[in-house]
Design a protein around this motif. Structure first.
Motif, PDB file in Angstrom:
ATOM      1  N   ASP A  15     -68.421 -34.740  63.658  1.00  0.00           N
ATOM      2  CA  ASP A  15     -68.045 -34.034  64.872  1.00  0.00           C
ATOM      3  C   ASP A  15     -66.558 -34.224  65.120  1.00  0.00           C
ATOM      4  OD1 ASP A  15     -67.816 -32.832  67.321  1.00  0.00           O
ATOM      5  OD2 ASP A  15     -69.475 -33.916  68.259  1.00  0.00           O
ATOM      6  N   TYR A  16     -65.775 -33.154  65.004  1.00  0.00           N
ATOM      7  CA  TYR A  16     -64.329 -33.223  65.208  1.00  0.00           C
ATOM      8  C   TYR A  16     -63.924 -32.960  66.657  1.00  0.00           C
ATOM      9  CZ  TYR A  16     -62.880 -33.500  60.269  1.00  0.00           C
ATOM     10  OH  TYR A  16     -62.636 -33.911  58.974  1.00  0.00           O
ATOM     11  N   THR A  51     -61.903 -35.563  68.364  1.00  0.00           N
ATOM     12  CA  THR A  51     -62.450 -36.908  68.400  1.00  0.00           C
ATOM     13  C   THR A  51     -61.459 -37.880  67.763  1.00  0.00           C
ATOM     14  OG1 THR A  51     -63.625 -36.396  66.344  1.00  0.00           O
ATOM     15  CG2 THR A  51     -64.861 -36.201  68.407  1.00  0.00           C
ATOM     16  N   TYR A  52     -61.654 -39.171  68.040  1.00  0.00           N
ATOM     17  CA  TYR A  52     -60.699 -40.168  67.561  1.00  0.00           C
ATOM     18  C   TYR A  52     -61.388 -41.505  67.346  1.00  0.00           C
ATOM     19  CZ  TYR A  52     -60.840 -41.663  72.451  1.00  0.00           C
ATOM     20  OH  TYR A  52     -61.268 -42.087  73.692  1.00  0.00           O
ATOM     21  N   GLN A  79     -63.379 -38.067  59.090  1.00  0.00           N
ATOM     22  CA  GLN A  79     -64.508 -38.336  59.968  1.00  0.00           C
ATOM     23  C   GLN A  79     -64.241 -38.051  61.448  1.00  0.00           C
ATOM     24  OE1 GLN A  79     -66.181 -42.235  59.215  1.00  0.00           O
ATOM     25  NE2 GLN A  79     -65.938 -42.005  56.997  1.00  0.00           N
ATOM     26  N   TYR A  80     -62.994 -37.884  61.827  1.00  0.00           N
ATOM     27  CA  TYR A  80     -62.625 -37.623  63.218  1.00  0.00           C
ATOM     28  C   TYR A  80     -61.530 -36.561  63.255  1.00  0.00           C
ATOM     29  CZ  TYR A  80     -64.915 -42.129  64.034  1.00  0.00           C
ATOM     30  OH  TYR A  80     -65.822 -43.164  64.074  1.00  0.00           O
ATOM     31  N   GLY A  81     -61.483 -35.811  64.350  1.00  0.00           N
ATOM     32  CA  GLY A  81     -60.494 -34.754  64.469  1.00  0.00           C
ATOM     33  C   GLY A  81     -59.065 -35.244  64.365  1.00  0.00           C
ATOM     34  N   HIS A  82     -58.735 -36.320  65.104  1.00  0.00           N
ATOM     35  CA  HIS A  82     -57.355 -36.820  65.062  1.00  0.00           C
ATOM     36  C   HIS A  82     -57.018 -37.433  63.708  1.00  0.00           C
ATOM     37  CE1 HIS A  82     -55.424 -36.059  68.867  1.00  0.00           C
ATOM     38  NE2 HIS A  82     -56.505 -36.406  69.519  1.00  0.00           N
ATOM     39  N   GLU A  83     -57.993 -38.058  63.070  1.00  0.00           N
ATOM     40  CA  GLU A  83     -57.732 -38.615  61.737  1.00  0.00           C
ATOM     41  C   GLU A  83     -57.424 -37.503  60.748  1.00  0.00           C
ATOM     42  OE1 GLU A  83     -57.527 -41.872  60.999  1.00  0.00           O
ATOM     43  OE2 GLU A  83     -58.046 -42.450  63.039  1.00  0.00           O
ATOM     44  N   ARG A  84     -58.155 -36.394  60.844  1.00  0.00           N
ATOM     45  CA  ARG A  84     -57.929 -35.273  59.922  1.00  0.00           C
ATOM     46  C   ARG A  84     -56.556 -34.638  60.189  1.00  0.00           C
ATOM     47  NH1 ARG A  84     -61.434 -32.750  56.245  1.00  0.00           N
ATOM     48  NH2 ARG A  84     -60.244 -31.156  55.131  1.00  0.00           N
TER      49      ARG A  84
END
Length: 367
Positions: free
Chosen positions: A304-305, A314-315, A349-354
């Motif tokens: 889930d992003y 997400t973060y 795995q997370y929106g901010h990481e991507r």
């Protein structure tokens, strides 16, 4: 990218009950439309003395907005990139985020990039990045959803025009004012929040057909135009475009059997025309676009992003103070000190990481 609503401020003020904050808590709706969320966080690299800076300007996306008026994600995308930089350069990296949640492109340009140019003029600055236009689109979408009678599409066109104007102006200003030693300049383009939720009919009716229109079919071409010009201006003006639309909205496998991984297929192609890009996104490859609440990293695994507000990324990594009580200035060791194949263990795995990883793919080899 999110508008900060008065109701959220009212809840906080009701809990505070402090005379000193009375003026703030009684402020009108206009005063509550945006929320400054500035953060400076340094990734301390053990055993090194060099320290460099990445400066990020933007709205609630770079702010790391998480629904709170007093905190934000510690590791929003620019600070995620700071970890990558620290490892690549074997140096400490200061991530300076000058952000305002709810700000439209003109506000980010005038009151962050221009008014706070000193942050990118520091001699330690090596990377400057910005994002904008999300709130222009969200506000135009909200206004259109409330229409009855005959549909008026002018608001969406105005949002695209404003985005183009201020993206180009921001790049020109950064080129003219950033420290001469800056090695990389990056713009992050827009994902489509609420992609599934917008797959409904309008309350207004088209003047030509007399029928209601599908909201997603109306908004997607406008978002595509914004994203095209962010990446095209980047190509023209010496910036890199981190294509978050492709990273968020396409699967990391080939779902339609065309021989191309979906997230790669959706990317901006340098040199293509606006018409070609929009046709590819809204037609040829539209079937591969998926809501980022379920970002498929393989045919059988998704993450889930998007947070529960159906807007913000997400973060991971906790929060810092940012908002009504001022911003955080702090430091700490990196969560990850080395990256196999240039990717952290949670890069997808997370929106901010991507998004942080997408920025990092253009990082220079040395400062």
């Amino acid at each position: 990218m999110r508008t900060f609503h008065r109701s959220a401020l009212s809840r906080v003020c009701g809990r505070l009950g402090l005379p000193l904050l009375a003026a703030l808590c009684l402020a009108g709706p206009a005063a509550a439309s945006t929320l400054t969320q500035n953060v400076s966080w340094t990734i301390d690299r053990a055993g090194t003395t060099a320290k460099y800076r990445i400066v990020a300007y933007g709205d609630s996306i770079y702010a790391g907005y998480n629904g709170s008026v007093t905190s934000a994600a510690k590791y929003s995308a620019p600070t995620v990139d700071a970890e990558y930089l620290a490892a690549k350069w074997n140096a400490s990296i200061e991530s300076v985020r000058r952000a305002k949640s709810g700000a439209v492109a003109s506000d980010v340009y005038n009151n962050k990039i221009v008014a706070e140019k000193s942050y990118m003029q520091a001699a330690s600055t090596r990377v400057v990045t910005f994002e904008m236009c999300g709130n222009d689109g969200l506000q135009a979408r909200s206004a259109f959803k409330s229409q009855t009678g005959t549909c008026n599409y002018a608001g969406m066109d105005a949002a695209v025009a404003s985005c183009k104007t201020y993206v180009a102006s921001a790049m020109d200003f950064i080129n003219a004012n950033a420290y001469s030693g800056v090695k990389l300049k990056v713009i992050s383009n827009l994902h489509y929040p609420g992609y599934n939720a917008d797959n409904v009919q309008s309350s207004c009716k088209d003047a030509t057909t007399g029928a209601t229109v599908n909201l997603r079919d109306r908004f997607l071409p406008k978002l595509a135009q914004m994203n095209y010009w962010m990446c095209e201006y980047a190509r023209q003006k010496g910036f890199v475009c981190a294509d978050n639309f492709a990273q968020y909205m396409g699967a990391d496998y080939d779902s339609n059997g065309d021989g191309v991984i979906d997230s790669d297929g959706l990317r901006f192609v340098a040199g293509e025309s606006e018409a070609s890009y929009v046709a590819r996104i809204t037609g040829t490859l539209k079937s591969t676009i998926r809501d980022a609440n379920a970002k498929f990293v393989s045919a059988s695994s998704s993450y889930d992003y998007i947070q529960s507000d159906d807007t913000h990324p997400t973060y991971s990594g906790g929060t810092v103070s940012a908002g009504l009580f001022g911003g955080t200035t702090g430091s700490g060791a990196a969560r990850y000190t080395s990256f196999t194949n240039g990717k952290s263990p949670i890069w997808n795995q997370y929106g901010h990481e991507r998004m942080g990883w997408a920025i990092s793919t253009s990082n220079p080899a040395a400062p």
